[in-house]
Write a protein that holds these residues in place. Structure first.
Motif, PDB file in Angstrom:
ATOM      1  N   ARG A 158      74.176  71.770  -8.140  1.00 47.77           N
ATOM      2  CA  ARG A 158      74.777  72.960  -7.528  1.00 47.77           C
ATOM      3  C   ARG A 158      76.139  73.258  -8.155  1.00 47.77           C
ATOM      4  O   ARG A 158      76.468  74.421  -8.421  1.00 47.77           O
ATOM      5  CB  ARG A 158      74.914  72.743  -6.019  1.00 47.77           C
ATOM      6  N   LEU A 159      76.923  72.233  -8.406  1.00 50.37           N
ATOM      7  CA  LEU A 159      78.236  72.440  -9.015  1.00 50.37           C
ATOM      8  C   LEU A 159      78.105  72.961 -10.442  1.00 50.37           C
ATOM      9  O   LEU A 159      78.881  73.818 -10.876  1.00 50.37           O
ATOM     10  CB  LEU A 159      79.040  71.143  -8.989  1.00 50.37           C
ATOM     11  N   ILE A 188      79.903  82.262  -3.986  1.00 46.87           N
ATOM     12  CA  ILE A 188      79.265  81.204  -4.774  1.00 46.87           C
ATOM     13  C   ILE A 188      79.160  79.934  -3.933  1.00 46.87           C
ATOM     14  O   ILE A 188      78.135  79.239  -3.937  1.00 46.87           O
ATOM     15  CB  ILE A 188      80.058  80.931  -6.069  1.00 46.87           C
ATOM     16  N   ALA A 189      80.227  79.623  -3.219  1.00 45.61           N
ATOM     17  CA  ALA A 189      80.245  78.427  -2.376  1.00 45.61           C
ATOM     18  C   ALA A 189      79.141  78.476  -1.330  1.00 45.61           C
ATOM     19  O   ALA A 189      78.381  77.511  -1.159  1.00 45.61           O
ATOM     20  CB  ALA A 189      81.616  78.278  -1.704  1.00 45.61           C
ATOM     21  N   ALA A 221      84.958  69.596  -3.956  1.00 44.25           N
ATOM     22  CA  ALA A 221      83.861  69.029  -4.737  1.00 44.25           C
ATOM     23  C   ALA A 221      83.956  69.460  -6.198  1.00 44.25           C
ATOM     24  O   ALA A 221      83.744  68.650  -7.109  1.00 44.25           O
ATOM     25  CB  ALA A 221      82.522  69.462  -4.136  1.00 44.25           C
ATOM     26  N   PHE A 222      84.273  70.726  -6.432  1.00 48.70           N
ATOM     27  CA  PHE A 222      84.358  71.253  -7.792  1.00 48.70           C
ATOM     28  C   PHE A 222      85.493  70.579  -8.564  1.00 48.70           C
ATOM     29  O   PHE A 222      85.324  70.171  -9.722  1.00 48.70           O
ATOM     30  CB  PHE A 222      84.570  72.771  -7.750  1.00 48.70           C
ATOM     31  N   LYS A 223      86.635  70.444  -7.916  1.00 47.82           N
ATOM     32  CA  LYS A 223      87.789  69.846  -8.569  1.00 47.82           C
ATOM     33  C   LYS A 223      87.538  68.390  -8.937  1.00 47.82           C
ATOM     34  O   LYS A 223      88.028  67.904  -9.964  1.00 47.82           O
ATOM     35  CB  LYS A 223      89.011  69.961  -7.651  1.00 47.82           C
ATOM     36  N   LYS A 224      86.767  67.707  -8.124  1.00 47.88           N
ATOM     37  CA  LYS A 224      86.469  66.299  -8.396  1.00 47.88           C
ATOM     38  C   LYS A 224      85.685  66.136  -9.698  1.00 47.88           C
ATOM     39  O   LYS A 224      85.853  65.161 -10.431  1.00 47.88           O
ATOM     40  CB  LYS A 224      85.676  65.713  -7.227  1.00 47.88           C
ATOM     41  N   GLN A 272      87.995  68.783 -12.604  1.00 49.71           N
ATOM     42  CA  GLN A 272      89.437  68.527 -12.663  1.00 49.71           C
ATOM     43  C   GLN A 272      90.296  69.774 -12.443  1.00 49.71           C
ATOM     44  O   GLN A 272      91.515  69.731 -12.622  1.00 49.71           O
ATOM     45  CB  GLN A 272      89.838  67.877 -14.001  1.00 49.71           C
ATOM     46  N   LEU A 273      89.672  70.866 -12.064  1.00 51.14           N
ATOM     47  CA  LEU A 273      90.406  72.096 -11.763  1.00 51.14           C
ATOM     48  C   LEU A 273      89.760  72.770 -10.563  1.00 51.14           C
ATOM     49  O   LEU A 273      88.537  72.693 -10.400  1.00 51.14           O
ATOM     50  CB  LEU A 273      90.352  73.070 -12.954  1.00 51.14           C
ATOM     51  N   PRO A 274      90.543  73.459  -9.728  1.00 51.34           N
ATOM     52  CA  PRO A 274      89.930  74.251  -8.667  1.00 51.34           C
ATOM     53  C   PRO A 274      89.160  75.421  -9.289  1.00 51.34           C
ATOM     54  O   PRO A 274      89.474  75.859 -10.402  1.00 51.34           O
ATOM     55  CB  PRO A 274      91.115  74.722  -7.829  1.00 51.34           C
ATOM     56  N   PRO A 275      88.145  75.948  -8.605  1.00 54.17           N
ATOM     57  CA  PRO A 275      87.276  76.981  -9.182  1.00 54.17           C
ATOM     58  C   PRO A 275      88.007  78.202  -9.727  1.00 54.17           C
ATOM     59  O   PRO A 275      87.704  78.680 -10.828  1.00 54.17           O
ATOM     60  CB  PRO A 275      86.365  77.370  -8.015  1.00 54.17           C
ATOM     61  N   GLY A 276      88.985  78.731  -8.972  1.00 56.44           N
ATOM     62  CA  GLY A 276      89.694  79.918  -9.420  1.00 56.44           C
ATOM     63  C   GLY A 276      90.451  79.685 -10.708  1.00 56.44           C
ATOM     64  O   GLY A 276      90.446  80.522 -11.627  1.00 56.44           O
TER      65      GLY A 276
END
Length: 291
Positions: free
Chosen positions: A58-59, A76-77, A91-94, A97-101
């Motif tokens: 999903r990510l 999207i989330a 979850a995305f940042k993990k 290494q960056l937030p989605p935006g």
């Protein structure tokens, strides 16, 4: 027991339901096993739990949407079943290494999100070979990904026809694996493959004689398929010198690969070797050609 077919069946189902709520019981039901048994064999075969596999897929799809669509992050989330934008961001940042935006902004600013990057002579570790390699191309793709940021691809050009083939491949010394049984596994998806595609692996001795070989021609991938896991298992005899492997495309179409790995397995894992042993007969036979 070889569980590969059941795992492939389950992954195929997962791929078509990534945007839906999926329960552990539903996934297990597809395989026909009990929930505990299914999750055990999935973990042992794929290397991560089914729940973790779903989260990573999903990510990966979300990362592609961030670069190739204008969809809002919150949409999207929710599409990929995250309970909130905050949960998705964590979850995305993990993984990235960056937030989605920020990921979307930086990748757009750096122009790093080209759908495909043709790298026929520059793709680290890989090279193209085959009957007509100039009728095919290899490269990386940041849109069609299984996990992470990119996948590798092999595609035919307009010059290719169904009698030709090419491979994106690597070769390395067999020293580390001599006397062992090894498994090459990875994730593949295809598009418009007219003849067949698949993983392949070959074990050679120092005279370049083929000792073990499998190219999945007895279980070919054709047409258009979603991401799934495939594997090849070969023995590496003591006198082995080199191991070659890659992805093969015969005829026209395209094939993507991601997440390849090697591991040693025990004798309970059946080999997929396609080479027939050449055994001497006790005496000559059928000399009159009547049999």
């Amino acid at each position: 027991m070889n569980y590969e077919h059941f795992i492939q069946q389950s992954i195929q189902w997962i791929e078509s339901h990534l945007h839906e709520a999926i329960s552990a019981n539903e996934i297990a039901a597809v395989s026909g096993f009990s929930q505990s048994h299914f999750h055990r064999i999935f973990q042992n075969t794929v290397g991560i739990s089914a729940i973790e596999y779903i989260r990573k897929r999903r990510l990966a799809n979300a990362a592609s949407q961030l670069l190739y669509t204008d969809e809002r992050i919150i949409d999207i989330a929710f599409f990929y079943q995250f309970e909130s934008q905050e949960a998705f961001t964590r979850a995305f940042k993990k993984v990235y290494q960056l937030p989605p935006g920020r990921y979307r902004k930086i990748m757009n600013a750096m122009h790093l999100h080209k759908e495909e990057t043709k790298m026929t002579e520059q793709l680290k570790g890989w090279f193209i070979s085959g009957s007509h390699p100039d009728h095919y191309e290899i490269g990386t793709d940041q849109k069609e990904i299984h996990q992470g940021r990119a996948s590798g691809y092999l595609k035919s050009t307009d010059s290719a026809d169904d009698e030709e083939f090419a491979t994106m491949m690597q070769q390395f010394k067999a020293d580390r694996y001599r006397g062992q049984r090894i498994q090459l596994s990875g994730f593949i998806q295809t598009k418009d493959v007219q003849h067949f595609a698949g993983l392949w692996m070959r074990v050679d001795n120092s005279s370049e004689d083929v000792l073990q070989f499998d190219n999945m021609s007895n279980r070919p991938l054709t047409g258009t398929t979603t991401w799934n896991r495939y594997s090849i298992v070969l023995d590496v005899p003591d006198h082995s010198a080199a191991i070659s492997f890659g992805v093969l495309l015969t005829g026209t179409g395209g094939v993507w690969i991601d997440g390849l790995s090697f591991q040693t397995v025990d004798a309970n894992t059946p080999t997929t070797n396609m080479q027939l042993e050449n055994e001497l007969m006790e005496e000559p036979v059928n000399l009159s050609f009547e049999d």
